[in-house]
Design an enzyme around this catalytic site. Structure first.
Site, PDB file in Angstrom:
ATOM      1  N   TYR A  60       0.974  -0.642  -6.485  1.00  0.00           N
ATOM      2  CA  TYR A  60       2.400  -0.957  -6.393  1.00  0.00           C
ATOM      3  C   TYR A  60       2.813  -1.806  -7.594  1.00  0.00           C
ATOM      4  O   TYR A  60       2.083  -2.717  -7.985  1.00  0.00           O
ATOM      5  CB  TYR A  60       2.705  -1.741  -5.105  1.00  0.00           C
ATOM      6  CG  TYR A  60       2.291  -0.990  -3.850  1.00  0.00           C
ATOM      7  CD1 TYR A  60       3.147  -0.062  -3.247  1.00  0.00           C
ATOM      8  CD2 TYR A  60       1.041  -1.203  -3.274  1.00  0.00           C
ATOM      9  CE1 TYR A  60       2.761   0.632  -2.111  1.00  0.00           C
ATOM     10  CE2 TYR A  60       0.654  -0.510  -2.128  1.00  0.00           C
ATOM     11  CZ  TYR A  60       1.516   0.399  -1.558  1.00  0.00           C
ATOM     12  OH  TYR A  60       1.133   1.084  -0.426  1.00  0.00           O
ATOM     13  N   PHE A  95       1.663  -4.115  11.161  1.00  0.00           N
ATOM     14  CA  PHE A  95       0.243  -4.375  10.889  1.00  0.00           C
ATOM     15  C   PHE A  95      -0.100  -5.869  10.937  1.00  0.00           C
ATOM     16  O   PHE A  95      -1.249  -6.235  10.721  1.00  0.00           O
ATOM     17  CB  PHE A  95      -0.146  -3.794   9.526  1.00  0.00           C
ATOM     18  CG  PHE A  95       0.263  -2.358   9.351  1.00  0.00           C
ATOM     19  CD1 PHE A  95      -0.102  -1.405  10.296  1.00  0.00           C
ATOM     20  CD2 PHE A  95       1.022  -1.954   8.264  1.00  0.00           C
ATOM     21  CE1 PHE A  95       0.280  -0.072  10.158  1.00  0.00           C
ATOM     22  CE2 PHE A  95       1.407  -0.627   8.111  1.00  0.00           C
ATOM     23  CZ  PHE A  95       1.040   0.318   9.061  1.00  0.00           C
ATOM     24  N   LYS A 203      19.341  -3.773   9.347  1.00  0.00           N
ATOM     25  CA  LYS A 203      19.852  -3.032   8.181  1.00  0.00           C
ATOM     26  C   LYS A 203      18.885  -1.920   7.758  1.00  0.00           C
ATOM     27  O   LYS A 203      19.297  -0.905   7.211  1.00  0.00           O
ATOM     28  CB  LYS A 203      20.211  -3.989   7.031  1.00  0.00           C
ATOM     29  CG  LYS A 203      19.048  -4.780   6.411  1.00  0.00           C
ATOM     30  CD  LYS A 203      18.374  -4.063   5.283  1.00  0.00           C
ATOM     31  CE  LYS A 203      17.104  -4.768   4.853  1.00  0.00           C
ATOM     32  NZ  LYS A 203      16.264  -3.998   3.960  1.00  0.00           N
ATOM     33  N   ARG A 268      13.058   2.261   0.785  1.00  0.00           N
ATOM     34  CA  ARG A 268      12.055   3.004   1.531  1.00  0.00           C
ATOM     35  C   ARG A 268      12.671   3.647   2.765  1.00  0.00           C
ATOM     36  O   ARG A 268      12.359   4.788   3.125  1.00  0.00           O
ATOM     37  CB  ARG A 268      10.943   2.042   2.003  1.00  0.00           C
ATOM     38  CG  ARG A 268      10.029   1.618   0.925  1.00  0.00           C
ATOM     39  CD  ARG A 268       9.635   0.129   1.059  1.00  0.00           C
ATOM     40  NE  ARG A 268       8.955  -0.278  -0.149  1.00  0.00           N
ATOM     41  CZ  ARG A 268       9.587  -0.562  -1.303  1.00  0.00           C
ATOM     42  NH1 ARG A 268      10.911  -0.526  -1.378  1.00  0.00           N
ATOM     43  NH2 ARG A 268       8.918  -0.899  -2.373  1.00  0.00           N
ATOM     44  N   GLU A 294      10.124   0.139   7.466  1.00  0.00           N
ATOM     45  CA  GLU A 294      10.102  -0.751   8.632  1.00  0.00           C
ATOM     46  C   GLU A 294      11.051  -0.274   9.738  1.00  0.00           C
ATOM     47  O   GLU A 294      10.822  -0.508  10.918  1.00  0.00           O
ATOM     48  CB  GLU A 294      10.519  -2.166   8.207  1.00  0.00           C
ATOM     49  CG  GLU A 294       9.474  -2.947   7.427  1.00  0.00           C
ATOM     50  CD  GLU A 294       8.439  -3.589   8.351  1.00  0.00           C
ATOM     51  OE1 GLU A 294       8.309  -3.184   9.516  1.00  0.00           O
ATOM     52  OE2 GLU A 294       7.738  -4.500   7.865  1.00  0.00           O
TER      53      GLU A 294
HETATM   54  N1  LIG Z   1       9.652  -3.670  -1.228  1.00  0.00           N
HETATM   55  C1  LIG Z   1      10.734  -4.436  -1.234  1.00  0.00           C
HETATM   56  O1  LIG Z   1      11.550  -4.386  -2.161  1.00  0.00           O
HETATM   57  C2  LIG Z   1      10.964  -5.390  -0.121  1.00  0.00           C
HETATM   58  C3  LIG Z   1      10.154  -5.375   0.995  1.00  0.00           C
HETATM   59  N2  LIG Z   1      10.393  -6.265   2.008  1.00  0.00           N
HETATM   60  C4  LIG Z   1       9.526  -6.300   3.152  1.00  0.00           C
HETATM   61  O2  LIG Z   1       8.210  -6.625   2.752  1.00  0.00           O
HETATM   62  C5  LIG Z   1       7.279  -6.161   3.732  1.00  0.00           C
HETATM   63  C6  LIG Z   1       6.142  -5.470   3.007  1.00  0.00           C
HETATM   64  O3  LIG Z   1       6.633  -4.255   2.481  1.00  0.00           O
HETATM   65  P1  LIG Z   1       6.366  -3.701   1.021  1.00  0.00           P
HETATM   66  O4  LIG Z   1       5.707  -4.695   0.168  1.00  0.00           O
HETATM   67  O5  LIG Z   1       7.655  -3.119   0.559  1.00  0.00           O
HETATM   68  O6  LIG Z   1       5.340  -2.539   1.331  1.00  0.00           O
HETATM   69  P2  LIG Z   1       5.168  -1.193   0.552  1.00  0.00           P
HETATM   70  O7  LIG Z   1       5.956  -0.151   1.265  1.00  0.00           O
HETATM   71  O8  LIG Z   1       5.406  -1.410  -0.895  1.00  0.00           O
HETATM   72  O9  LIG Z   1       3.617  -0.919   0.747  1.00  0.00           O
HETATM   73  C7  LIG Z   1       3.047  -0.681   1.990  1.00  0.00           C
HETATM   74  C8  LIG Z   1       2.191  -1.847   2.366  1.00  0.00           C
HETATM   75  O10 LIG Z   1       1.700  -1.609   3.669  1.00  0.00           O
HETATM   76  C9  LIG Z   1       0.314  -1.835   3.681  1.00  0.00           C
HETATM   77  N3  LIG Z   1      -0.276  -0.992   4.711  1.00  0.00           N
HETATM   78  C10 LIG Z   1      -0.155   0.340   4.849  1.00  0.00           C
HETATM   79  N4  LIG Z   1      -0.876   0.728   5.902  1.00  0.00           N
HETATM   80  C11 LIG Z   1      -1.440  -0.385   6.436  1.00  0.00           C
HETATM   81  C12 LIG Z   1      -2.298  -0.636   7.532  1.00  0.00           C
HETATM   82  N5  LIG Z   1      -2.706   0.336   8.321  1.00  0.00           N
HETATM   83  N6  LIG Z   1      -2.673  -1.915   7.787  1.00  0.00           N
HETATM   84  C13 LIG Z   1      -2.242  -2.916   6.995  1.00  0.00           C
HETATM   85  N7  LIG Z   1      -1.420  -2.749   5.932  1.00  0.00           N
HETATM   86  C14 LIG Z   1      -1.048  -1.494   5.670  1.00  0.00           C
HETATM   87  C15 LIG Z   1      -0.149  -1.424   2.299  1.00  0.00           C
HETATM   88  O11 LIG Z   1      -1.398  -1.993   1.997  1.00  0.00           O
HETATM   89  C16 LIG Z   1       0.969  -2.033   1.463  1.00  0.00           C
HETATM   90  O12 LIG Z   1       0.734  -3.407   1.322  1.00  0.00           O
HETATM   91  C17 LIG Z   1       8.089  -5.233   4.659  1.00  0.00           C
HETATM   92  O13 LIG Z   1       8.401  -5.932   5.834  1.00  0.00           O
HETATM   93  C18 LIG Z   1       9.366  -4.968   3.878  1.00  0.00           C
HETATM   94  O14 LIG Z   1      10.477  -4.717   4.714  1.00  0.00           O
HETATM   95  C19 LIG Z   1      11.415  -7.157   1.941  1.00  0.00           C
HETATM   96  C20 LIG Z   1      12.238  -7.198   0.868  1.00  0.00           C
HETATM   97  C21 LIG Z   1      12.076  -6.325  -0.253  1.00  0.00           C
HETATM   98  O1  LIG Z   2      14.647  -4.979   2.428  1.00  0.00           O
HETATM   99  C1  LIG Z   2      14.508  -4.407   1.403  1.00  0.00           C
HETATM  100  C2  LIG Z   2      15.346  -4.753   0.241  1.00  0.00           C
HETATM  101  O2  LIG Z   2      16.171  -5.879   0.487  1.00  0.00           O
HETATM  102  C3  LIG Z   2      13.480  -3.330   1.311  1.00  0.00           C
HETATM  103  O3  LIG Z   2      13.682  -2.287   2.247  1.00  0.00           O
HETATM  104  P1  LIG Z   2      14.093  -0.873   1.658  1.00  0.00           P
HETATM  105  O4  LIG Z   2      13.055  -0.499   0.648  1.00  0.00           O
HETATM  106  O5  LIG Z   2      14.199   0.117   2.758  1.00  0.00           O
HETATM  107  O6  LIG Z   2      15.442  -1.088   1.007  1.00  0.00           O
END
Ligand SMILES: NC(=O)C1=CN([C@@H]2O[C@H](COP(=O)(O)OP(=O)(O)OC[C@H]3O[C@@H](n4cnc5c(N)ncnc54)[C@H](O)[C@@H]3O)[C@@H](O)[C@H]2O)C=CC1
Ligand SMILES: O=C(CO)COP(=O)(O)O
Length: 341
Positions: A60, A95, A203, A268, A294
């Protein structure tokens, strides 16, 4: 207006970040560039070894270089938690219970816990901060969330971004926000922890709905009306579940977060919804994405919570029926079409 706290301090500190996805990587980039030392836990040993060797995440935001003097990767969570002041949780909510199953209250004692997660703990239907308080006895005053419209991909590109740090403790929100402010990012602190957290969860479901309608061929006109109605839906839900008179839903921690997810190419949840609208099954859409939507998990929790409150939430209901009751997207969005105005 929700109280906005002015950020003054900047504290040198050591922080554990749990999770190996895009958001964890982006947060680590910001903090380490601000001179914070990071102990980074990743689930896969191969990823830890890769980061030690090449100083970037293999899966990533692979173009974001990480300073090895500031960022150390760990495979054993215990080692990553040793001696830190803050623990940042950035594992997708579904998770979290499994990822933290070997931890106990001692690991969290006297530490501040920051949830960067925008999802709910499935089955228990709890917000992540509620679950952390229940499982590990972390007091609310040591809990905060990172919210606001911000995609990891744009942080990696150093595009101007904003974050909202919410905690019932002014000091907790303010201290953590001060660690994030940098050339391309401004963080501000507010006190509405649960309001911001619920809004961030819902959201994602709305973005899924936007993706579904886009996949079905609906256009921008329809989406604008749906997003406006969604904001009213969020408003009704928050008023019922967690009322707060000072909350300003038009501010970026709420409305901004909804807009970026609903409209961005990086979302996503929108991407996942788009596949569903185009006829993919849930399983095949999940397999196609290397990322986690999510909203898929959250819609079940919000639907079940709302069985207690009976808030009018037609968009949530439509997404729930499509994803969990095998309802046809065309007919569910058809019902919604007659409801929206
Ligand atoms: N990506 C973004 O821009 C933002 C993400 N978030 C939040 O951050 C949190 C993490 O999401 P992202 O970093 O975006 O994830 P991502 O969608 O980029 O990557 C998926 C993540 O899930 C993990 N994963 C997948 N299968 C798994 C399993 N079976 N057990 C444990 N981990 C597993 C992977 O190792 C990876 O860390 C989420 O709650 C998301 O809503 C919040 C704000 C912004
Ligand atoms: O919360 C997020 C950005 O604020 C990430 O979720 P999305 O990747 O679905 O937009």
């Amino acid at each position: 207006m929700t109280d906005i706290i002015e950020i003054k301090k900047k504290l040198p500190t050591q922080i554990a970040v749990l999770g190996g996805g895009s958001w964890a990587t982006a947060i680590i980039k910001i903090l380490s560039e601000n001179n914070v030392k990071i102990k980074w836990w990743l689930r896969r040993k191969t990823d830890v070894d890769f980061i030690k060797k090449y100083n970037h995440n293999p899966s990533y935001l692979t173009d974001a270089p990480l300073n090895p003097r500031k960022v150390k990767a760990y495979h054993k969570m215990n080692d990553a938690l040793n001696g830190v002041e803050y623990i940042i949780l950035a594992v997708p909510a579904a998770f979290v219970p499994d990822a933290l199953k070997n931890l106990n209250r001692r690991h969290f004692q006297d530490k501040r816990v920051v949830s960067a997660i925008k999802g709910m703990i499935p089955n228990e239907n709890l917000l992540v901060t509620d679950w952390i308080e229940k499982e590990f006895g972390v007091p609310q005053t040591n809990l905060c969330v990172i919210a606001g419209p911000c995609h990891a991909e744009e942080v990696a590109l150093e595009k101007q971004s904003y974050l909202t740090i919410a905690s019932p403790s002014k000091a907790c929100a303010e201290d953590f926000a001060s660690l994030l402010n940098c050339r391309y990012l401004q963080a501000h602190a507010i006190l509405d922890l649960y309001g911001v957290e619920y809004c961030a969860v819902i959201k994602n479901i709305i973005a899924l709905a936007c993706g579904i309608t886009h996949g079905l061929g609906y256009g921008d006109n329809f989406q604008a009306v749906m997003v406006s109605n969604a904001m009213q839906e969020i408003h009704r839900f928050l008023d019922a579940v967690y009322p707060e008179t000072k909350r300003d839903l038009h501010s970026s921690g709420y409305l901004g977060d909804l807009l970026v997810t609903a409209y961005s190419q990086f979302s996503r949840n929108r991407t996942f919804g788009n596949m569903i609208g185009r006829g993919y099954s849930v399983k095949s859409a999940q397999m196609e994405m290397n990322m986690v939507a999510e909203g898929y998990y959250a819609v079940k929790s919000i639907h079940q919570i709302n069985e207690r409150y009976g808030v009018e939430m037609p968009i949530i209901k439509a997404v729930y029926n499509i994803l969990y009751e095998k309802a046809a997207p065309t007919s569910e969005i058809g019902i919604l079409k007659d409801y929206l105005k």
